[in-house]
Write a protein that holds these residues in place. Sequence first.
Motif, short mmCIF file in Angstrom:
data_model
loop_
_atom_site.label_atom_id
_atom_site.label_comp_id
_atom_site.label_asym_id
_atom_site.label_seq_id
_atom_site.Cartn_x
_atom_site.Cartn_y
_atom_site.Cartn_z
N UNK A 47 2.27 -17.65 -3.78
CA UNK A 47 1.54 -16.34 -3.52
C UNK A 47 1.78 -15.60 -2.42
N UNK A 48 2.42 -14.47 -2.51
CA UNK A 48 2.96 -13.42 -1.41
C UNK A 48 2.07 -12.10 -1.66
N UNK A 49 1.51 -11.83 -0.70
CA UNK A 49 0.97 -10.41 -0.49
C UNK A 49 -0.34 -10.37 -1.79
N UNK A 50 -0.67 -11.25 -2.18
CA UNK A 50 -1.86 -11.34 -3.08
C UNK A 50 -1.11 -11.40 -4.55
N UNK A 51 0.18 -11.54 -4.79
CA UNK A 51 0.60 -11.69 -6.03
C UNK A 51 1.06 -13.11 -6.38
N UNK A 52 0.76 -13.70 -7.48
CA UNK A 52 1.10 -15.01 -7.87
C UNK A 52 2.42 -14.97 -8.52
#
Length: 206
Positions: free
Chosen positions: A163-168
């Motif tokens: 999960x990076x900057x809210x993106x999975x």
Amino acid sequence: MKKGLELTAAIPGEDDVQTANPARLGVRLRLARQTRGMTLKALSDAANCSESLLSKIENGKASPSLPMLHRLVGALETNIGWMFEESDGEEGIIFRAGTRPLIALDPLRRGEGISLERIIPYSAGHLLQCNIHHIEESGESAGPIQHAGEEVGYLLAGEIELIVDGKSFMLAAGDAFVFNSELPHHYRNVGRERASIFWVNTPATF
């Protein structure tokens, strides 16, 4: 692979602090602080010391007293032995299989079911940090965390959710990733076996 070594060290005394390499100690403090996303002011407030003194310590221009070092380590939730760990290996180049430390719970990356196999030692002589992150089934990192630098990883085995900057992102063995460390990030094992990630990142500028 042989069983790794737990990160243990004798508790240093006042003489050890005074004779320690100030530059190495400063690098370790700065790395721990920025990995946790803390500002100089935040750490100085938490450790009850002046921001200017902390800056001098991080730049190798001053040495902390033992009580201050304990306060700093406590605020950073790290291991005081790590602050004094020396570089290892054959002339600092080769790090043999079975001799690399395996840290059951890295204090800089808190989580559950995670161990780090340190590929190269944390040192002022390296521009990179490199570990293999071993994540047991259902294990996950604490977070999200963010800090200075860049992250690169290659999934050696298993399945993870990154999960990076809210993106999975769902990753399987053979997948790779790269992202700016200043973006909030964490990960978890979503498979039914242990996952292993070869992970490289640039720490803060020394």
